[in-house]
Design a protein around this motif. Structure first.
Motif, mmCIF file in Angstrom:
data_model
loop_
_atom_site.group_PDB
_atom_site.id
_atom_site.type_symbol
_atom_site.label_atom_id
_atom_site.label_comp_id
_atom_site.label_asym_id
_atom_site.label_seq_id
_atom_site.Cartn_x
_atom_site.Cartn_y
_atom_site.Cartn_z
ATOM 1 N N ILE A 3 0.850 -1.192 0.000
ATOM 2 C CA ILE A 3 0.000 0.000 0.000
ATOM 3 C C ILE A 3 0.886 1.242 0.000
ATOM 4 O O ILE A 3 1.789 1.370 0.825
ATOM 5 N N LYS A 4 0.574 2.130 -0.904
ATOM 6 C CA LYS A 4 1.326 3.383 -1.003
ATOM 7 C C LYS A 4 0.433 4.527 -0.594
ATOM 8 O O LYS A 4 -0.746 4.579 -0.986
ATOM 9 N N TRP A 5 1.000 5.432 0.192
ATOM 10 C CA TRP A 5 0.295 6.681 0.490
ATOM 11 C C TRP A 5 1.291 7.813 0.385
ATOM 12 O O TRP A 5 2.424 7.705 0.892
ATOM 13 N N THR A 6 0.918 8.865 -0.329
ATOM 14 C CA THR A 6 1.746 10.064 -0.374
ATOM 15 C C THR A 6 0.852 11.261 -0.133
ATOM 16 O O THR A 6 -0.181 11.404 -0.793
ATOM 17 N N ALA A 7 1.261 12.077 0.822
ATOM 18 C CA ALA A 7 0.449 13.257 1.129
ATOM 19 C C ALA A 7 0.507 14.224 -0.028
ATOM 20 O O ALA A 7 1.553 14.367 -0.668
ATOM 21 N N ASP A 8 -0.614 14.864 -0.304
ATOM 22 C CA ASP A 8 -0.466 16.050 -1.131
ATOM 23 C C ASP A 8 -0.221 17.212 -0.168
ATOM 24 O O ASP A 8 -0.291 17.047 1.049
ATOM 25 N N ARG A 9 0.115 18.365 -0.714
ATOM 26 C CA ARG A 9 0.536 19.464 0.163
ATOM 27 C C ARG A 9 -0.587 19.897 1.101
ATOM 28 O O ARG A 9 -0.347 20.251 2.252
ATOM 29 N N SER A 10 -1.813 19.827 0.620
ATOM 30 C CA SER A 10 -2.916 20.222 1.494
ATOM 31 C C SER A 10 -2.960 19.329 2.727
ATOM 32 O O SER A 10 -3.236 19.793 3.832
ATOM 33 N N GLU A 11 -2.700 18.041 2.531
ATOM 34 C CA GLU A 11 -2.681 17.138 3.686
ATOM 35 C C GLU A 11 -1.518 17.466 4.612
ATOM 36 O O GLU A 11 -1.635 17.366 5.823
ATOM 37 N N SER A 12 -0.380 17.851 4.032
ATOM 38 C CA SER A 12 0.763 18.217 4.863
ATOM 39 C C SER A 12 0.399 19.400 5.750
ATOM 40 O O SER A 12 0.750 19.438 6.927
ATOM 41 N N PHE A 13 -0.298 20.358 5.178
ATOM 42 C CA PHE A 13 -0.702 21.510 5.977
ATOM 43 C C PHE A 13 -1.628 21.090 7.112
ATOM 44 O O PHE A 13 -1.501 21.559 8.233
ATOM 45 N N LEU A 14 -2.549 20.187 6.799
ATOM 46 C CA LEU A 14 -3.542 19.803 7.803
ATOM 47 C C LEU A 14 -2.952 18.901 8.875
ATOM 48 O O LEU A 14 -3.272 19.050 10.045
ATOM 49 N N ALA A 15 -2.106 17.945 8.471
ATOM 50 C CA ALA A 15 -1.857 16.823 9.369
ATOM 51 C C ALA A 15 -0.391 16.561 9.716
ATOM 52 O O ALA A 15 -0.106 15.653 10.489
ATOM 53 N N ASP A 16 0.544 17.342 9.205
ATOM 54 C CA ASP A 16 1.907 17.232 9.750
ATOM 55 C C ASP A 16 1.888 17.886 11.125
ATOM 56 O O ASP A 16 1.100 18.796 11.362
ATOM 57 N N ALA A 17 2.760 17.451 12.018
ATOM 58 C CA ALA A 17 2.807 18.102 13.328
ATOM 59 C C ALA A 17 3.270 19.547 13.140
ATOM 60 O O ALA A 17 4.265 19.801 12.480
ATOM 61 N N HIS A 18 2.521 20.467 13.701
ATOM 62 C CA HIS A 18 2.893 21.877 13.622
ATOM 63 C C HIS A 18 3.911 22.211 14.721
ATOM 64 O O HIS A 18 4.219 21.366 15.557
ATOM 65 N N GLY A 19 4.418 23.466 14.659
ATOM 66 C CA GLY A 19 5.432 23.840 15.644
ATOM 67 C C GLY A 19 5.094 25.127 16.383
ATOM 68 O O GLY A 19 4.246 25.915 15.950
ATOM 69 N N ARG A 20 5.803 25.317 17.555
ATOM 70 C CA ARG A 20 5.672 26.550 18.374
ATOM 71 C C ARG A 20 4.251 26.686 18.963
ATOM 72 O O ARG A 20 3.738 25.781 19.497
#
Ligand code: FES
Ligand code: FES
Lengths: 155, 788
Positions: free
Chosen positions: B280-297
């Motif tokens: 199974i392959k999954w690759t985030a698109d950028r919108s998903e990166s914005f939503l679901a990568d851990a944010h900082g600060r």
């Protein structure tokens, strides 16, 4: 499904694709040319820049069928006989890359810049790179590399 | 010195593949029979999931399977853990509500994981994901951390009443209050450390495979930390033995912290790979990166700095509310505590410090370590308040800092907030920076700007960082769930080349070059004969990955230790071959020599003998292959001064960075070119935070308003100045290399330097990001004031 055919890095290729297939997907998935990267879905990051008929194009903003009958050059087609293109060599020499993900797009954009403007100023280089994001290098060494390549290429 | 030696700017060997497009990032790797995963994500910030109807989606073309939280629960899949237990001021552990990879009852932020659709192609999976019907019952969201603490705030988790994750403190509150009431001046400031989205250019990706013949799983992941990912997946979430799971993190396109963690997506794909029996392959698109990568600060802080009549700092008091997001990410809890409050002494002799930190759950993406993690937040507030104090007391800001620097003869220096700095010399970095920026000439430059109607400002940031988080026993006593050592295996091959297997992971830092330089010098063999292997739990003994600028200080030290073992074993073989006693055999520059004779053997010859042991000492095993684990004795403490000079156009609010100097002490430097590149990159991220970047959620709906590169302003080439970079050097005293770490320095130092320059120019305080609009308003208000 419509068929497309184009010359990619000097080699004639053709395939049947869904009409919605982007040029970048065609290159990466059909041709397995994975040097062209996808960094966004809004055509903002420039990771996917290739040359279509000699001009830089964001391969995520063009359909594969729009590239029918064109000549496409990707990062894989830049080095000749294993010799790095002067732009590639300059990026290496001046540490213009870190993780390497934005790099193919950066290099392809930079090569096109020198075709347009063989002796760009620092400001002109920075302006030209408006469409390419690098999160690693802070751009300083990318700018240096492009200046050096311009000198090297006799601009 | 050979060209490839330690201290020389060897050009990077990894560049060849990156520059020619043949690097292998996870998304570049494909399997013949792979299927694609696409996640159904919550469009609501806070809602009960009443039902999920997949009937139409299952019937869509190409769909292989659809799974929800209920399916994972049926398989007893666990929750994504937080690996650091913070004990609050009352002695209770933090609240760690469960974080299931696919939600079971409620969604708690926009982008939360509701279901996964697996189909033959990515497009088919995307199409089908849109057909999954989820019945949500909307709940009121809260995105502002102070608001989340109010009595009538919506509650995210039953386990965390009042949305409070922990209320933690460090330092002596009574002593601080006392010093503040006796101070001759107290500077105060409220500030926001804006939430950032890491935005590594390569989106996260996973390729998960299950081999029915062996029962093994292989996960290719964009991870900074493959062994830790395996540990978390196995021990905490999927309940598998570690030898059944191999995690490979190949070329990784940047991380900055966001790729340390074990996320829902790779967990779901790994689990589902066995269910569907296909990769199974999954690759985030950028919108998903914005939503679901851990944010900082994402801190809101009130700070007070007390000074005596001579401008000596007498106390510092800090109250911070830290936004954790909807769930606790793997290391979220240690960021606003042990990586933050322990750095509040900065470079200064402030005798008493007290920090209170309230960590809060909100309906936003989880927050975790992002480049610098805690340390940028500490430096930012400290250097901002020092600047305020300078302005209010009329003491020159450089002078005020100099007066309070820990003097070079005071090391090792125990701060009032738990750390002991091993070494440093802060005054020389400041002196050098002042000279490089021509501080004396600033007043004249300011006059010239004023004559053109421009506001000019200069800003300082004398930062400190704590790298290579350590030692394991100490971090364990503070709540860490893991050890913070690093491992290395140094293997001579029979014909004299060397393979080094390191648990550190490179995602842009150039380890393949630096580590080879290090090994070449240590073993006295050609740089070209060394390969560095990283990023694969299948070939590397153990590892803790790369974050917190630990790779060289901890990972490099492990390599040196393994080399020491190799050299020691080789000495026995050399002694045997040269018929000398072991004590008489010296090793230098790749040669074993018998002292006082001209007998010698190269280490390559010894390696050959170790694998072809026809004439060999009886009590020595064949082979020349050693492993070392290195657990550091302390953090390392890089420090330095950055100075930014800006010119602001009050008519447009545009800030131009006209000059920037960075003088950093990283201890010994292995590859100056790479170090300089790290500084550039770090500063760029700091400039991004100060001028451009800010993650914004709609306060009413909890929608992410900065969800793409159209709305989230990333630094581009024309936003950055040319940086003037220099180093000073005090060698770290407790690791065998004398190195300290450099990756985060720029991101730590830059925001304060730039904001101090801007507030210096404006003569008033503003918060990051200093967008033209905000700066324009401040400049106009100031103009109006001046006119009155
Ligand atoms: S992927 Fe084409 S511009 Fe980002
Ligand atoms: S080198 Fe990593 S994004 Fe440019």
């Amino acid at each position: 499904m419509p068929s497309v055919s184009m010359k990619v890095n000097g080699k004639q290729v053709s395939a049947e694709v869904e009409p919605r297939t982007l040029l970048v997907s065609f290159l990466r998935e059909n041709l397995r040319l994975t040097g062209t990267h996808v960094g966004c879905d809004t055509s903002q990051c420039g990771s996917c820049v290739v040359h279509v008929n000699g001009k830089s194009v964001k391969a995520c903003s063009m359909l594969a069928i729009q590239a029918n009958d064109t000549e496409v050059t990707t990062i894989e087609g830049l080095a000749v006989n294993g010799e790095l293109h002067p732009m590639q060599a300059a990026f290496r020499e001046h540490h213009g890359l870190q993780c390497g993900f934005c790099t193919p797009g950066m290099v392809m954009s930079a090569v096109d810049l020198l075709q347009e403007n063989p002796k760009p100023s620092e400001t002109e280089i920075r302006d030209w790179l408006e469409g390419n994001i690098c999160r690693c290098t802070g751009y300083q060494n990318i700018v240096k590399a492009i200046q050096a390549a311009a000198d090297e290429m006799g601009g | 010195m050979p060209d490839s030696g330690v201290g020389s700017s060897v050009r990077r060997r990894e560049d060849q593949r990156f520059l020619t497009g043949v690097g292998k990032y996870v998304d570049d790797i494909n399997r013949a029979d792979q299927v694609w995963a696409v996640f159904v994500r919550s469009p609501h910030a806070h809602a009960v999931v009443k039902s999920i109807d997949s009937t139409a989606a299952v019937a869509a073309p190409g769909v292989v399977a659809i799974f929800t939280g209920a399916d994972m629960a049926a398989d007893s899949v666990g929750s994504l853990p937080c690996g650091w237990t913070v004990v609050d001021r009352h002695g209770n552990p933090h609240k760690g509500p469960p974080h299931f990879p696919l939600v079971r009852d409620k969604v708690r932020y926009v982008g939360d994981h509701v279901a996964v659709v697996i189909a033959e192609t990515r497009q088919q999976a995307q199409d089908a994901a849109e057909l999954v019907e989820v019945d949500y019952e909307d709940l009121a969201p809260v995105v502002n951390p102070a608001g989340a603490l109010s009595n009538d705030a919506p509650q995210l988790h039953e386990e965390a009443p009042g949305n409070l994750c922990f209320d933690w403190e460090l330092g002596d509150q009574a002593a601080v209050d006392d010093a503040i009431s006796n101070a001759s001046h107290v500077a105060t400031l409220k500030l926001v450390n804006n939430r950032l989205i890491p935005n590594a250019m390569e989106p996260r990706s996973a390729l998960a495979e299950y081999e029915p013949g062996t029962g093994n799983y292989i996960l290719h992941s964009t991870s900074q930390n493959p062994h830790l990912l395996r540990l978390i997946l196995c021990a905490f979430v999927l309940g598998l033995p570690e030898h059944k799971v191999r995690v490979i993190a190949p070329d990784v396109g940047g991380g900055f912290g966001s790729k340390i963690y074990c996320y829902a997506e790779e967990t779901v794909c790994t689990w589902a790979a066995k269910k569907v029996g296909r990769p199974i392959k999954w690759t985030a698109d950028r919108s998903e990166s914005f939503l679901a990568d851990a944010h900082g600060r994402d801190h809101v802080t009130e700070v007070k700095l007390a000074l005596d009549a001579n401008g000596k700092f007498t106390a510092l008091k800090v109250d911070t509310i830290a936004n954790m997001g909807a769930y606790l990410s793997n290391f979220a809890s240690c960021v606003p505590t042990y990586l933050y409050a322990t750095l509040l002494a900065g470079q200064y002799t402030t005798p008493v410090i007290y920090a209170n930190v309230k960590a809060v759950f909100t309906n936003t993406a989880p927050v975790d370590a992002y480049r610098g993690a805690g340390r940028p937040e500490a430096t930012y507030l400290l250097e901002r308040i020092v600047e305020v104090a300078a302005r209010e007391t009329g003491i020159d800001p450089a002078e005020l800092r100099m007066r309070n620097f820990i003097p070079p003869d005071a090391f090792p220096y125990a701060t009032p907030v738990a750390l002991t700095y091993d070494t440093g010399n802060y005054g020389i970095a400041m002196d050098k920076a002042l000279e490089m920026i021509d501080y004396k000439g600033f007043a004249e430059r300011k006059r010239q700007s004023a004559a053109k109607g421009k506001l000019r400002g200069i800003g300082f940031s004398a930062y400190i960082e704590a790298c290579g988080i350590a030692p394991s026993a100490v971090v364990g006593s503070l709540g860490a769930g893991v050890g913070l050592w690093e491992s290395a295996q140094v293997r001579f091959n029979a014909t004299g080349s060397v393979s080094v297997f390191t648990g550190s992971h490179s995602h842009g830092q150039g380890h393949e070059t630096t580590f080879a330089q290090l090994t070449a010098e240590k073993l006295g063999i050609p740089y070209e004969n060394i390969e560095i292997v990283h990023g694969d739990t299948g070939s590397i003994p153990m590892g803790m990955g790369t974050y917190g600028s630990r790779s060289l200080a901890v990972g490099g030290s492990a390599i040196i230790r393994a080399c020491d073992k190799v050299i020691e074993k080789g000495r026995k073989i050399a002694a045997h071959l040269m018929e000398a006693s072991v004590e008489d055999v010296e090793f230098d520059g790749g040669q074993y020599k018998v002292a006082g004779t001209d007998k010698s053997k190269t280490i390559a010859e010894i390696a050959f003998t170790a694998y072809v042991p026809h004439n060999y000492p009886e009590d020595v095993e064949p082979g020349l292959d050693e492993t070392a684990f290195y657990d550091p004795l302390n953090f390392t403490y890089p420090a330095g001064t950055h100075i930014a000079e800006v010119e602001i156009d009050p008519e447009t609010g545009v800030t131009e960075i006209v000059d920037w100097v960075a003088v950093d002490d990283f201890g010994k430097v292995i590859n100056p070119m790479i170090v300089e590149g790290q500084v550039h990159g770090g500063v760029a991220q700091g400039v991004g935070q100060a001028l451009l970047e800010g993650c914004v959620y709609d306060p009413e709906t909890g929608q992410l308003l900065t969800g793409s590169y159209m709305d989230y302003c990333m630094p581009r080439a024309d936003n950055l100045p040319l940086l003037k970079v220099a180093t000073t050097e005090t060698a770290c005293t407790h690791n065998p290399l004398g190195v300290k770490g450099c990756g985060e320095a720029g991101a730590i130092a830059a925001p304060a330097a730039l904001m101090n320059a801007i507030t210096n120019a404006l003569g008033c305080e503003i918060d990051m990001p200093a967008t033209p609009e905000k700066v324009w308003r401040a400049a106009q208000a100031r103009g109006a004031q001046a006119a009155e």
